[in-house]
Design an enzyme around this catalytic site. Structure first.
Site, PDB file in Angstrom:
ATOM      1  N   ARG A 199     -54.620  -7.449  25.395  1.00  0.00           N
ATOM      2  CA  ARG A 199     -54.305  -6.316  24.508  1.00  0.00           C
ATOM      3  C   ARG A 199     -53.220  -5.412  25.091  1.00  0.00           C
ATOM      4  NH1 ARG A 199     -60.636  -6.098  24.000  1.00  0.00           N
ATOM      5  NH2 ARG A 199     -60.270  -6.052  26.225  1.00  0.00           N
ATOM      6  N   ASP A 235     -50.158 -15.874  31.933  1.00  0.00           N
ATOM      7  CA  ASP A 235     -51.581 -15.724  31.631  1.00  0.00           C
ATOM      8  C   ASP A 235     -52.261 -17.034  31.991  1.00  0.00           C
ATOM      9  OD1 ASP A 235     -54.171 -15.293  30.188  1.00  0.00           O
ATOM     10  OD2 ASP A 235     -53.128 -13.535  29.449  1.00  0.00           O
ATOM     11  N   ASP A 248     -51.622   3.439  38.810  1.00  0.00           N
ATOM     12  CA  ASP A 248     -52.586   4.289  38.095  1.00  0.00           C
ATOM     13  C   ASP A 248     -54.008   3.993  38.564  1.00  0.00           C
ATOM     14  OD1 ASP A 248     -53.332   6.173  36.033  1.00  0.00           O
ATOM     15  OD2 ASP A 248     -54.066   4.475  34.856  1.00  0.00           O
ATOM     16  N   GLU A 280     -61.584   4.351  44.158  1.00  0.00           N
ATOM     17  CA  GLU A 280     -61.174   5.540  43.403  1.00  0.00           C
ATOM     18  C   GLU A 280     -62.171   6.673  43.591  1.00  0.00           C
ATOM     19  OE1 GLU A 280     -60.275   4.463  39.338  1.00  0.00           O
ATOM     20  OE2 GLU A 280     -58.682   3.119  39.988  1.00  0.00           O
ATOM     21  N   HIS A 340     -55.722   7.261  37.425  1.00  0.00           N
ATOM     22  CA  HIS A 340     -56.413   6.397  36.440  1.00  0.00           C
ATOM     23  C   HIS A 340     -56.442   7.062  35.054  1.00  0.00           C
ATOM     24  CE1 HIS A 340     -59.614   3.029  36.023  1.00  0.00           C
ATOM     25  NE2 HIS A 340     -58.969   3.219  34.885  1.00  0.00           N
ATOM     26  N   ILE A 341     -55.248   7.280  34.520  1.00  0.00           N
ATOM     27  CA  ILE A 341     -55.147   8.000  33.232  1.00  0.00           C
ATOM     28  C   ILE A 341     -54.684   7.102  32.091  1.00  0.00           C
ATOM     29  CG2 ILE A 341     -54.748  10.293  34.221  1.00  0.00           C
ATOM     30  CD1 ILE A 341     -51.668   9.726  33.532  1.00  0.00           C
ATOM     31  N   GLY A 342     -54.691   5.780  32.334  1.00  0.00           N
ATOM     32  CA  GLY A 342     -54.170   4.858  31.316  1.00  0.00           C
ATOM     33  C   GLY A 342     -54.723   5.119  29.925  1.00  0.00           C
ATOM     34  N   ALA A 343     -56.029   5.308  29.845  1.00  0.00           N
ATOM     35  CA  ALA A 343     -56.675   5.465  28.539  1.00  0.00           C
ATOM     36  C   ALA A 343     -56.862   6.924  28.165  1.00  0.00           C
ATOM     37  CB  ALA A 343     -58.032   4.772  28.569  1.00  0.00           C
TER      38      ALA A 343
HETATM   39  P1  NAD Z   1     -57.677  -8.203  27.950  1.00  0.00           P
HETATM   40  O1  NAD Z   1     -58.962  -8.835  28.266  1.00  0.00           O
HETATM   41  O2  NAD Z   1     -57.317  -7.993  26.513  1.00  0.00           O
HETATM   42  O3  NAD Z   1     -56.477  -9.029  28.622  1.00  0.00           O
HETATM   43  C1  NAD Z   1     -56.507  -9.483  29.936  1.00  0.00           C
HETATM   44  C2  NAD Z   1     -55.656 -10.742  30.001  1.00  0.00           C
HETATM   45  O4  NAD Z   1     -55.549 -11.139  31.372  1.00  0.00           O
HETATM   46  C3  NAD Z   1     -56.254 -11.924  29.224  1.00  0.00           C
HETATM   47  O5  NAD Z   1     -55.303 -12.458  28.338  1.00  0.00           O
HETATM   48  C4  NAD Z   1     -56.642 -12.906  30.332  1.00  0.00           C
HETATM   49  O6  NAD Z   1     -56.557 -14.257  29.929  1.00  0.00           O
HETATM   50  C5  NAD Z   1     -55.607 -12.551  31.380  1.00  0.00           C
HETATM   51  N1  NAD Z   1     -55.934 -13.041  32.706  1.00  0.00           N
HETATM   52  C6  NAD Z   1     -57.161 -13.149  33.290  1.00  0.00           C
HETATM   53  N2  NAD Z   1     -57.039 -13.661  34.537  1.00  0.00           N
HETATM   54  C7  NAD Z   1     -55.716 -13.877  34.725  1.00  0.00           C
HETATM   55  C8  NAD Z   1     -54.964 -14.393  35.816  1.00  0.00           C
HETATM   56  N3  NAD Z   1     -55.549 -14.804  36.953  1.00  0.00           N
HETATM   57  N4  NAD Z   1     -53.634 -14.498  35.675  1.00  0.00           N
HETATM   58  C9  NAD Z   1     -53.012 -14.107  34.529  1.00  0.00           C
HETATM   59  N5  NAD Z   1     -53.680 -13.608  33.456  1.00  0.00           N
HETATM   60  C10 NAD Z   1     -55.010 -13.504  33.568  1.00  0.00           C
HETATM   61  O7  NAD Z   1     -57.652  -6.838  28.743  1.00  0.00           O
HETATM   62  P2  NAD Z   1     -56.788  -5.540  28.383  1.00  0.00           P
HETATM   63  O8  NAD Z   1     -57.531  -4.709  27.407  1.00  0.00           O
HETATM   64  O9  NAD Z   1     -55.391  -5.956  28.096  1.00  0.00           O
HETATM   65  O10 NAD Z   1     -56.841  -4.795  29.788  1.00  0.00           O
HETATM   66  C11 NAD Z   1     -56.158  -5.330  30.906  1.00  0.00           C
HETATM   67  C12 NAD Z   1     -56.532  -4.586  32.164  1.00  0.00           C
HETATM   68  O11 NAD Z   1     -56.171  -3.231  32.051  1.00  0.00           O
HETATM   69  C13 NAD Z   1     -58.022  -4.575  32.487  1.00  0.00           C
HETATM   70  O12 NAD Z   1     -58.159  -4.665  33.886  1.00  0.00           O
HETATM   71  C14 NAD Z   1     -58.485  -3.232  32.103  1.00  0.00           C
HETATM   72  O13 NAD Z   1     -59.606  -2.840  32.827  1.00  0.00           O
HETATM   73  C15 NAD Z   1     -57.249  -2.425  32.473  1.00  0.00           C
HETATM   74  N6  NAD Z   1     -57.155  -1.166  31.760  1.00  0.00           N
HETATM   75  C16 NAD Z   1     -56.875  -0.048  32.490  1.00  0.00           C
HETATM   76  C17 NAD Z   1     -56.761   1.167  31.852  1.00  0.00           C
HETATM   77  C18 NAD Z   1     -56.424   2.399  32.632  1.00  0.00           C
HETATM   78  O14 NAD Z   1     -56.975   3.458  32.348  1.00  0.00           O
HETATM   79  N7  NAD Z   1     -55.521   2.334  33.588  1.00  0.00           N
HETATM   80  C19 NAD Z   1     -56.945   1.253  30.465  1.00  0.00           C
HETATM   81  C20 NAD Z   1     -57.193   0.078  29.757  1.00  0.00           C
HETATM   82  C21 NAD Z   1     -57.289  -1.125  30.410  1.00  0.00           C
END
Ligand code: NAD
Length: 313
Positions: free
Chosen positions: A153, A173, A259, A264, A282-285
């Site tokens: 996403r 991916d 971030d 943390e 950690h302010i991504g969301a």
């Molecule tokens: P998601 O599950 O939609 O996408 C993750 C993708 O990573 C998937 O397509 C998966 O197949 C792929 N993946 C898994 N292992 C892999 C590898 N070894 N090599 C390459 N690709 C791989 O997740 P998302 O919603 O896009 O979120 C992604 C990350 O961002 C998560 O770790 C989530 O916790 C983090 N996140 C952080 C914040 C923040 O506040 N900083 C906010 C939202 C999400």
């Protein structure tokens, strides 16, 4: 509802989702920033707990939670929850899906721009009274190559946004990236090692799992194109922070924006103190829109689960 299910909200969660649960007849108790001990003491009273990333829901909490049916993470990433322990007890673990992706992707682009133009450093200098016009030359995103690791996403939204800067998009991916998405962003898939060699900007969007822990490490960080920038808004644990420190000190990486951290709040101060590191807590969301959407999305999932599955079991 007779005997309404009890929900414990453990972190600061947007009121929209809480109101939705109350309207649906749930009994909601909010204890923002509940301590671990307090949670252990009271968790047995609740059918649902709602958390963000601060509250750790380990095996100890799950074992004490005699009535728990749902652990709801108002965001994405379940690395603060012992999902295996929950599964063993038949407890559902749910997250917000798309709600926070745009916010995190926009932060990622913001960090790429901030790195490119030394915005944070020059802001600090201005506030100290220093006019450093001409001392720092920036670079532009236009025409550069961005390597996106993890095309879920957030990664997809980052790819879409980088098109506005006319960047070349490389994608990596472990699952097949649909052809129509590759076309949409004019992107191409590359194996990780090739992506590291070819990218001017590398950005990580993978979940933290045993297979992604230290995905960037001493064995592959040296493959990164000399002078590239790195952004991590996913999880700190996906990078070996010692290897990252060395890459920043030796100039392999021109800069990094973080971030998220392996611990943390972060304890690795020497990494954060580097002048070519930008850091946010950690302010991504952390946007109004994302928090509202995430709380509504998760509340709706809880209501649906109780009306269709749990209530009938
Ligand atoms: P998601 O599950 O939609 O996408 C993750 C993708 O990573 C998937 O397509 C998966 O197949 C792929 N993946 C898994 N292992 C892999 C590898 N070894 N090599 C390459 N690709 C791989 O997740 P998302 O919603 O896009 O979120 C992604 C990350 O961002 C998560 O770790 C989530 O916790 C983090 N996140 C952080 C914040 C923040 O506040 N900083 C906010 C939202 C999400």
């Amino acid at each position: 509802m007779d005997n309404p299910p009890k929900v414990l909200v453990c972190d600061k969660i947007h009121k929209a989702g809480i109101e939705r649960l109350k309207d649906a007849g749930f009994k909601v108790t909010v204890v923002e920033e509940i301590s671990h001990d307090e949670l252990l003491n009271v968790v047995s009273e609740y059918e649902v707990i709602m958390v963000r990333s601060r509250t750790k829901v380990g095996r100890d909490v799950i074992e004490a939670a005699k009535n728990l049916r749902v652990i709801a993470r108002v965001g994405v990433g379940t690395d603060n929850i012992d999902v295996d322990a929950a599964r063993e007890r038949g407890i559902e673990v749910i997250c917000a899906g798309d709600a926070v992706a745009n916010a995190t992707a926009e932060l990622t682009i913001g960090l790429m721009l901030a790195l490119s133009r030394n915005i944070c450093l020059l802001n600090d200098e201005m506030k100290k009274g220093n006019w450093l016009k001409g001392k720092y030359e920036g670079v532009e995103l236009r025409g550069k190559t961005v390597g996106i690791i993890g095309v879920g996403r957030v990664g997809r939204r980052v790819a879409e946004l980088t098109r506005a800067f006319d960047m070349e998009v490389l994608l990596n991916d472990v699952v097949l990236i649909p052809e129509d998405f590759l076309k949409k962003v004019s992107g191409r898939f590359l194996p990780l090692s090739e992506l590291l060699k070819a990218s001017d900007y590398i950005t990580l969007h993978v979940p933290l799992t045993p297979s992604t822990r230290k995905l960037l490490n001493r064995d592959n960080i040296h493959l990164i194109k000399r002078g590239a920038f790195l952004v991590n808004t996913s999880r700190g644990g996906v990078i070996d922070e010692e290897a990252l420190y060395e890459a920043l000190v030796t100039g392999r990486l021109r800069g990094a924006a973080l971030d998220v951290y392996s611990v943390e709040p972060p304890v690795n101060k020497k990494l954060l103190e580097l002048p070519n590191v930008i850091c946010t807590p950690h302010i991504g969301a952390q946007t109004l829109e994302a928090q509202e959407k995430a709380s509504i999305e998760v509340a709706s999932k809880i209501i649906e689960l109780f009306s269709y599955t749990i209530a009938r079991s």
